[in-house]
Design an enzyme around this catalytic site. Structure first.
Site, PDB file in Angstrom:
ATOM      1  N   GLY A  37       0.810  -1.222   0.000  1.00 30.16           N
ATOM      2  CA  GLY A  37       0.000   0.000   0.000  1.00 30.16           C
ATOM      3  C   GLY A  37       0.837   1.262   0.000  1.00 30.16           C
ATOM      4  O   GLY A  37       1.869   1.355  -0.669  1.00 30.16           O
ATOM      5  N   ASP A  39       2.648   2.497   2.304  1.00 26.33           N
ATOM      6  CA  ASP A  39       3.960   2.265   2.923  1.00 26.33           C
ATOM      7  C   ASP A  39       4.983   1.842   1.857  1.00 26.33           C
ATOM      8  O   ASP A  39       6.086   2.419   1.749  1.00 26.33           O
ATOM      9  CB  ASP A  39       3.771   1.149   3.972  1.00 26.33           C
ATOM     10  CG  ASP A  39       4.923   0.996   4.930  1.00 26.33           C
ATOM     11  OD1 ASP A  39       5.818   1.852   4.924  1.00 26.33           O
ATOM     12  OD2 ASP A  39       4.914   0.015   5.696  1.00 26.33           O
TER      13      ASP A  39
END
Ligand code: ADP
Length: 174
Positions: A37, A39
């Site tokens: 995602g 991150d």
């Protein structure tokens, strides 16, 4: 002491890794060692300096990882920002759907931003991806918390990755 002006909340539909702000908030996981995602996107575009700084945090004050609802800053590497503020959102089912930990992510990120002297801060919709918090509820908690947290940050920019997220935040801003 001067009372800070109320924070301006803005919405952008797009990729948070392309924002030009003082601080970009990362919806990290507690390992601080990267994930999928937003991150993964931040580490990919920001380069290895961010991961190196996260590893140092794991080797020092966050040996067991960053607890849910807390926030910590690192360099922003190659991103067009001075800092990345990592915060760990709650997993919807696991947290018993208690909004306080999700609110804490926004509040603690703003506290860290204030410590750093950041004036513009970009947030993703924390916990709404693999952590499965329902988008409308997450948007409400995000907007209410940011509006009710005293801060010297001048602009909070929510950067929403798709139409569904963008529209949920538009509804909250009213
Ligand atoms: P969490 O584990 O907190 O749920 P995710 O990264 O899985 O974190 O998702 C959080 C939100 O970030 C989701 O709404 C997802 O669509 C969004 N997102 C994913 N990539 C980006 C990006 N590059 N910029 C902004 N938002 C993103």
């Amino acid at each position: 002491m001067r009372t800070p002006a109320p924070v301006t909340v803005t919405l952008v539909r797009g990729d948070i890794t392309l924002q030009s702000v003082d601080a970009i908030v990362n919806a990290a996981n507690s390992s601080l060692l990267g994930g999928g995602g937003v991150d993964g996107a931040i580490h990919r575009r920001g380069g290895p300096e961010i991961l190196a700084a996260c590893r140092e945090l794991r080797a020092s004050q966050y040996g067991k990882g960053l607890p849910t609802g807390q926030a910590v800053a690192t360099t922003a590497g190659k991103l067009d920002a001075r800092w990345v503020i990592h915060t760990v959102g709650p997993i919807y089912q696991v947290s018993g759907n208690d909004p306080s930990l999700l609110a804490s992510c926004y509040r603690e990120s703003l506290r860290v931003a204030d410590e750093l002297g950041a004036r513009t801060v970009a947030f993703p919709a924390i916990s709404t991806g693999v952590y499965r918090w329902p988008m409308d509820d997450a948007a409400r908690i995000a907007v209410e918390t940011v509006r009710n947290t005293p801060t010297a940050v001048e602009e909070v920019r929510f950067v929403l990755f798709d139409d569904r997220a963008y529209e949920a935040f538009v509804r909250q801003l009213g």
